[in-house]
Motif scaffolding. Sequence first.
Motif, short mmCIF file in Angstrom:
data_model
loop_
_atom_site.label_atom_id
_atom_site.label_comp_id
_atom_site.label_asym_id
_atom_site.label_seq_id
_atom_site.Cartn_x
_atom_site.Cartn_y
_atom_site.Cartn_z
N ALA A 54 47.21 38.42 39.75
CA ALA A 54 47.64 37.58 40.86
C ALA A 54 48.70 38.31 41.68
CB ALA A 54 48.20 36.26 40.33
N ASP A 55 48.58 38.23 42.99
CA ASP A 55 49.51 38.87 43.93
C ASP A 55 49.57 40.39 43.74
OD1 ASP A 55 49.93 36.20 44.35
OD2 ASP A 55 52.11 36.29 44.23
N GLY A 111 42.29 26.62 45.06
CA GLY A 111 42.85 27.81 44.43
C GLY A 111 43.32 28.85 45.45
N CYS A 112 44.24 29.71 45.00
CA CYS A 112 44.71 30.78 45.90
C CYS A 112 43.62 31.82 46.13
CB CYS A 112 45.96 31.44 45.33
SG CYS A 112 45.71 32.31 43.76
N ARG A 113 42.59 31.84 45.27
CA ARG A 113 41.48 32.77 45.47
C ARG A 113 40.36 32.14 46.29
NH1 ARG A 113 41.85 37.30 42.10
NH2 ARG A 113 39.62 37.68 42.36
N HIS A 156 46.14 33.13 32.35
CA HIS A 156 46.27 34.59 32.33
C HIS A 156 47.69 35.01 31.96
CE1 HIS A 156 46.34 38.79 33.67
NE2 HIS A 156 45.02 38.79 33.49
N ASP A 157 48.69 34.30 32.50
CA ASP A 157 50.07 34.61 32.14
C ASP A 157 50.31 34.32 30.66
OD1 ASP A 157 50.76 35.38 34.73
OD2 ASP A 157 51.31 33.34 35.31
N PHE A 158 49.82 33.20 30.18
CA PHE A 158 49.93 32.82 28.77
C PHE A 158 49.31 33.89 27.87
CE2 PHE A 158 47.87 30.65 25.15
CZ PHE A 158 48.95 29.99 24.56
#
Length: 352
Positions: free
Chosen positions: A340-341, A218-220, A107-109
């Motif tokens: 995210a976050d 995962g964080c989710r 997603h950042d990419f």
Amino acid sequence: MHLQERINAFVKLGDFLGQFSNKVITKQNNVELNDLFFDGFKHQLKLAEEHNGWFTKENIAFALKNWSNALTQTNLSKWLSKYNFNEISPKKVAIIMAGNIPLVGFHDFLSVLISGHHVLVKQSSNDKQLLPYLAKYLEYVEPNFKGNISFTEEKIANFDAVIATGSNNTARYFEYYFKDKPSIIRNNRNSVAVLTGNETEDDLKNLSEDIFKYYGLGCRNVSKLFVPKNYNFDAFFKAIYHWHPIIEETKYANNYDYNKAVYLMSEFDMLENGFLMLKEDKSYASPIATVFYEFYDDTNNLKEKLKSDEQHIQCIVSNGFIENEVSFGQTQKPQLWDYADSVNSVEFLLSI
């Protein structure tokens, strides 16, 4: 390169990924550059699985399916429609990626490139087989991307902004090291579920997806349950039983056996069913094969607690309990606009 050209390239990438998102990989004749890239990506999938025992065929296919579903003309246009990219002055944005689940930094990419910036990627050693190949596909399907994507295994240098994800310890290091650069720094977060005792069997079955998908790495993934006083876990254990084959996976089983031994030797009270342990604990981050739980007796107090602890929480899974909750079974299917976050990376990228 115009925004629509960038969108078109990622739509084609989504079509490409869709071929690998099911148990049976099927080559589609209408996918652009398939003859050049299809067999090579099959090989990269095999390498990723061999390199990281947590990256099973099922988990990789699940990640690819989610990205294939996300990278459509409709979704990308909906996501980006409220932003103005015309004034972008291209910067080089470094991304330091985690490696806990397949393509976790995608997603950042995507956000950096779709915004019109250049990207410098430092991958985790746990997840380095897939993204460079997909970047090459993008460069072929849209040649204007050439020169805008680079990867490094060295210390990152010569960049204008950074998005970095790591543990709580590395996040403190990132905050110091990148203090003079525009940055998004992410640390450990976990997801929780709030149960009332009125959940249906389908609700709890769906919750099991939030717990067990990607082995809970995962964080989710839901790592903690909040349950009312005197909650009976029988219905929960019954609803999640279809996940019992997970104990046949060696890495998961080793963690289960180890953590169970630690709990028994420490004489901790716990509930377990042969493949998952439930332990009463106030922490949010539970070990693999374990979910923590905590009792509540007042919903308003619980809402206040979740609000005060929001810096530790990625998702809250519930049904009509709290604002911005995630439905049972949906934590691992985020939309492009689920950041995210809760930090809007596109707004950040437009501001640098």
